[in-house]
Write a protein that holds these residues in place. Structure first.
Motif, PDB file in Angstrom:
ATOM      1  N   LEU A   1       0.832  -1.205   0.000  1.00 26.61           N
ATOM      2  CA  LEU A   1       0.000   0.000   0.000  1.00 26.61           C
ATOM      3  C   LEU A   1       0.869   1.258   0.000  1.00 26.61           C
ATOM      4  O   LEU A   1       0.580   2.232  -0.719  1.00 26.61           O
ATOM      5  CB  LEU A   1      -0.920  -0.026   1.222  1.00 26.61           C
ATOM      6  N   ARG A   2       1.937   1.250   0.794  1.00 25.72           N
ATOM      7  CA  ARG A   2       2.840   2.401   0.843  1.00 25.72           C
ATOM      8  C   ARG A   2       3.514   2.638  -0.512  1.00 25.72           C
ATOM      9  O   ARG A   2       3.622   3.779  -0.976  1.00 25.72           O
ATOM     10  CB  ARG A   2       3.902   2.193   1.926  1.00 25.72           C
ATOM     11  N   GLN A   3       3.970   1.571  -1.146  1.00 25.68           N
ATOM     12  CA  GLN A   3       4.674   1.728  -2.415  1.00 25.68           C
ATOM     13  C   GLN A   3       3.743   2.210  -3.526  1.00 25.68           C
ATOM     14  O   GLN A   3       4.141   3.011  -4.373  1.00 25.68           O
ATOM     15  CB  GLN A   3       5.343   0.418  -2.817  1.00 25.68           C
ATOM     16  N   ILE A   4       2.521   1.748  -3.509  1.00 30.46           N
ATOM     17  CA  ILE A   4       1.548   2.261  -4.486  1.00 30.46           C
ATOM     18  C   ILE A   4       1.355   3.759  -4.265  1.00 30.46           C
ATOM     19  O   ILE A   4       1.361   4.551  -5.210  1.00 30.46           O
ATOM     20  CB  ILE A   4       0.201   1.518  -4.359  1.00 30.46           C
ATOM     21  N   GLY A   5       1.201   4.144  -3.009  1.00 32.55           N
ATOM     22  CA  GLY A   5       0.968   5.551  -2.704  1.00 32.55           C
ATOM     23  C   GLY A   5       2.134   6.453  -3.023  1.00 32.55           C
ATOM     24  O   GLY A   5       1.959   7.669  -3.203  1.00 32.55           O
ATOM     25  N   LYS A   6       3.329   5.881  -3.100  1.00 31.48           N
ATOM     26  CA  LYS A   6       4.518   6.688  -3.418  1.00 31.48           C
ATOM     27  C   LYS A   6       4.826   6.715  -4.903  1.00 31.48           C
ATOM     28  O   LYS A   6       5.795   7.348  -5.322  1.00 31.48           O
ATOM     29  CB  LYS A   6       5.719   6.155  -2.632  1.00 31.48           C
ATOM     30  N   ARG A   7       4.002   6.027  -5.703  1.00 32.88           N
ATOM     31  CA  ARG A   7       4.288   5.926  -7.139  1.00 32.88           C
ATOM     32  C   ARG A   7       3.930   7.208  -7.894  1.00 32.88           C
ATOM     33  O   ARG A   7       4.647   7.636  -8.786  1.00 32.88           O
ATOM     34  CB  ARG A   7       3.536   4.736  -7.742  1.00 32.88           C
ATOM     35  N   SER A   8       2.811   7.845  -7.538  1.00 36.64           N
ATOM     36  CA  SER A   8       2.381   9.071  -8.220  1.00 36.64           C
ATOM     37  C   SER A   8       1.389   9.812  -7.336  1.00 36.64           C
ATOM     38  O   SER A   8       0.815   9.235  -6.395  1.00 36.64           O
ATOM     39  CB  SER A   8       1.717   8.738  -9.561  1.00 36.64           C
ATOM     40  N   LEU A   9       1.158  11.074  -7.644  1.00 33.49           N
ATOM     41  CA  LEU A   9       0.203  11.859  -6.850  1.00 33.49           C
ATOM     42  C   LEU A   9      -1.216  11.294  -6.896  1.00 33.49           C
ATOM     43  O   LEU A   9      -1.872  11.180  -5.854  1.00 33.49           O
ATOM     44  CB  LEU A   9       0.207  13.313  -7.322  1.00 33.49           C
ATOM     45  N   PRO A  10      -1.740  10.937  -8.090  1.00 34.95           N
ATOM     46  CA  PRO A  10      -3.098  10.364  -8.096  1.00 34.95           C
ATOM     47  C   PRO A  10      -3.197   9.078  -7.282  1.00 34.95           C
ATOM     48  O   PRO A  10      -4.166   8.886  -6.547  1.00 34.95           O
ATOM     49  CB  PRO A  10      -3.357  10.105  -9.591  1.00 34.95           C
ATOM     50  N   LEU A  11      -2.203   8.207  -7.395  1.00 42.92           N
ATOM     51  CA  LEU A  11      -2.216   6.970  -6.618  1.00 42.92           C
ATOM     52  C   LEU A  11      -2.014   7.254  -5.134  1.00 42.92           C
ATOM     53  O   LEU A  11      -2.544   6.542  -4.275  1.00 42.92           O
ATOM     54  CB  LEU A  11      -1.148   6.006  -7.122  1.00 42.92           C
TER      55      LEU A  11
ATOM     56  N   LYS B   1       8.317  14.231   3.585  1.00 45.07           N
ATOM     57  CA  LYS B   1       9.302  13.697   2.643  1.00 45.07           C
ATOM     58  C   LYS B   1       8.624  13.095   1.419  1.00 45.07           C
ATOM     59  O   LYS B   1       9.003  13.376   0.278  1.00 45.07           O
ATOM     60  CB  LYS B   1      10.171  12.643   3.343  1.00 45.07           C
ATOM     61  N   VAL B   2       7.603  12.280   1.648  1.00 38.84           N
ATOM     62  CA  VAL B   2       6.890  11.648   0.534  1.00 38.84           C
ATOM     63  C   VAL B   2       6.133  12.683  -0.275  1.00 38.84           C
ATOM     64  O   VAL B   2       6.183  12.701  -1.514  1.00 38.84           O
ATOM     65  CB  VAL B   2       5.931  10.557   1.059  1.00 38.84           C
ATOM     66  N   LEU B   3       5.425  13.575   0.395  1.00 40.01           N
ATOM     67  CA  LEU B   3       4.632  14.586  -0.308  1.00 40.01           C
ATOM     68  C   LEU B   3       5.517  15.517  -1.129  1.00 40.01           C
ATOM     69  O   LEU B   3       5.182  15.858  -2.275  1.00 40.01           O
ATOM     70  CB  LEU B   3       3.803  15.387   0.693  1.00 40.01           C
ATOM     71  N   ASN B   4       6.648  15.927  -0.577  1.00 40.26           N
ATOM     72  CA  ASN B   4       7.559  16.813  -1.313  1.00 40.26           C
ATOM     73  C   ASN B   4       8.107  16.128  -2.559  1.00 40.26           C
ATOM     74  O   ASN B   4       8.207  16.741  -3.625  1.00 40.26           O
ATOM     75  CB  ASN B   4       8.716  17.254  -0.417  1.00 40.26           C
ATOM     76  N   ARG B   5       8.452  14.831  -2.430  1.00 38.34           N
ATOM     77  CA  ARG B   5       9.001  14.114  -3.581  1.00 38.34           C
ATOM     78  C   ARG B   5       7.960  13.960  -4.675  1.00 38.34           C
ATOM     79  O   ARG B   5       8.245  14.161  -5.860  1.00 38.34           O
ATOM     80  CB  ARG B   5       9.510  12.743  -3.152  1.00 38.34           C
ATOM     81  N   LEU B   6       6.723  13.642  -4.292  1.00 40.65           N
ATOM     82  CA  LEU B   6       5.673  13.466  -5.287  1.00 40.65           C
ATOM     83  C   LEU B   6       5.316  14.786  -5.972  1.00 40.65           C
ATOM     84  O   LEU B   6       5.096  14.834  -7.192  1.00 40.65           O
ATOM     85  CB  LEU B   6       4.419  12.869  -4.625  1.00 40.65           C
ATOM     86  N   ASN B   7       5.252  15.852  -5.199  1.00 37.86           N
ATOM     87  CA  ASN B   7       4.940  17.152  -5.782  1.00 37.86           C
ATOM     88  C   ASN B   7       6.053  17.607  -6.728  1.00 37.86           C
ATOM     89  O   ASN B   7       5.793  18.183  -7.790  1.00 37.86           O
ATOM     90  CB  ASN B   7       4.717  18.195  -4.689  1.00 37.86           C
ATOM     91  N   LYS B   8       7.280  17.356  -6.344  1.00 34.77           N
ATOM     92  CA  LYS B   8       8.422  17.712  -7.198  1.00 34.77           C
ATOM     93  C   LYS B   8       8.390  16.925  -8.498  1.00 34.77           C
ATOM     94  O   LYS B   8       8.605  17.475  -9.574  1.00 34.77           O
ATOM     95  CB  LYS B   8       9.716  17.461  -6.446  1.00 34.77           C
ATOM     96  N   ALA B   9       8.074  15.624  -8.394  1.00 30.45           N
ATOM     97  CA  ALA B   9       8.002  14.794  -9.600  1.00 30.45           C
ATOM     98  C   ALA B   9       6.880  15.250 -10.517  1.00 30.45           C
ATOM     99  O   ALA B   9       6.999  15.218 -11.752  1.00 30.45           O
ATOM    100  CB  ALA B   9       7.828  13.333  -9.208  1.00 30.45           C
ATOM    101  N   ALA B  10       5.761  15.688  -9.925  1.00 34.56           N
ATOM    102  CA  ALA B  10       4.607  16.115 -10.729  1.00 34.56           C
ATOM    103  C   ALA B  10       4.906  17.414 -11.463  1.00 34.56           C
ATOM    104  O   ALA B  10       4.319  17.684 -12.522  1.00 34.56           O
ATOM    105  CB  ALA B  10       3.398  16.293  -9.823  1.00 34.56           C
ATOM    106  N   ASP B  11       5.828  18.221 -10.961  1.00 32.91           N
ATOM    107  CA  ASP B  11       6.152  19.500 -11.582  1.00 32.91           C
ATOM    108  C   ASP B  11       7.180  19.382 -12.723  1.00 32.91           C
ATOM    109  O   ASP B  11       7.390  20.322 -13.460  1.00 32.91           O
ATOM    110  CB  ASP B  11       6.724  20.470 -10.523  1.00 32.91           C
ATOM    111  N   ILE B  12       7.825  18.225 -12.792  1.00 38.36           N
ATOM    112  CA  ILE B  12       8.853  18.049 -13.837  1.00 38.36           C
ATOM    113  C   ILE B  12       8.222  17.910 -15.211  1.00 38.36           C
ATOM    114  O   ILE B  12       7.269  17.178 -15.391  1.00 38.36           O
ATOM    115  CB  ILE B  12       9.717  16.806 -13.525  1.00 38.36           C
TER     116      ILE B  12
END
Length: 236
Positions: free
Chosen positions: A181-191, A225-236
């Motif tokens: 469940l954690r890994q799915i949630g860290k894959r992308s913002l929608p997930l 940490k997780v939220l910052n990484r996902l938001n950064k990835a979404a902005d690329i």
């Protein structure tokens, strides 16, 4: 002039190397982490990985090592088997022999890199055997990391399996469920949003094990940490 094949890495030689590299303190450490040590030498992955790199991909030697029944020989067998050589039939055959979480997780780590391995998840999750069921959720977790081109719909489809297994009280199962469940949630913002909602729902469950799964997943998925990484990835 034809090249003489290198016969250094025979089954006998590799097993001898493993025996020499093993230590009693390492065996004791393995036992503390729930790994059966009756047929273990006490060799850490920090030694096995460089050895695997020295040997190189060797599916035939891997099968011999697996058949030996020694714990570290089987870990090394997994490391020596490229994903393209880990056919589902072989993976399931090896999985039937497994009685420890580290072998299970390493095997799924390789299998997750193979196209189509997601098709095995439902049957593994439905299996009552502890390490086979764990394999389903370890495979989900690793696919969330390695299956870069898999559609998000694949991971959304895993949520019913996660909900169903979240009440499995066995230590090696429920920990793999919240890992998935954690890994799915860290894959992308929608997930992430979908996984966090599942985690919070489980955290409010009347079932004690489901609450542990939900709380563990929600705690990590809510971290900065997780939220910052996902938001950064979404902005690329």
């Amino acid at each position: 002039m034809p090249q003489v094949p290198d016969t250094t890495f025979t089954l006998e030689n590799v097993l001898n190397d493993l025996r020499e590299a093993g230590t009693e303190p390492n065996r004791a450490g393995m036992a503390r982490f729930g790994i059966e040590t009756d047929r273990a030498f006490g060799v850490p992955l920090s030694v096995l990985r460089p050895l695997a790199r020295s040997i190189g991909p060797s599916p035939d030697l891997a099968r011999e090592l697996w058949a030996s029944g020694f714990h570290e020989a089987r870990l090394l067998a997994i490391l020596l088997t490229p994903p393209r050589h880990l056919a589902p039939e072989l993976a399931l055959q090896w999985l039937n022999d497994i009685n420890s979480w580290d072998l299970c997780d390493q095997l799924m780590n390789v299998l997750a890199r193979r196209a189509g391995s997601n098709e095995l998840v439902p049957a593994l999750a439905a299996d009552e055997r502890e390490f086979v069921r764990r394999a389903a959720f370890a495979l989900i977790a690793w696919r969330a990391v390695h299956a870069k081109t898999a559609p998000e719909s694949e991971f959304l489809d895993y949520f019913p399996l996660i909900r169903a297994a979240a009440t499995d009280e066995r230590n090696f199962v429920w920990k793999a469920v919240h890992w998935a469940l954690r890994q799915i949630g860290k894959r992308s913002l929608p997930l992430h949003g979908a996984a966090l909602a599942i985690a919070e729902d489980l955290a409010a469950s009347e079932n004690r094990t489901a609450r542990k799964v939900g709380n563990a997943a929600a705690r990590e998925l809510s971290s900065k940490k997780v939220l910052n990484r996902l938001n950064k990835a979404a902005d690329i």
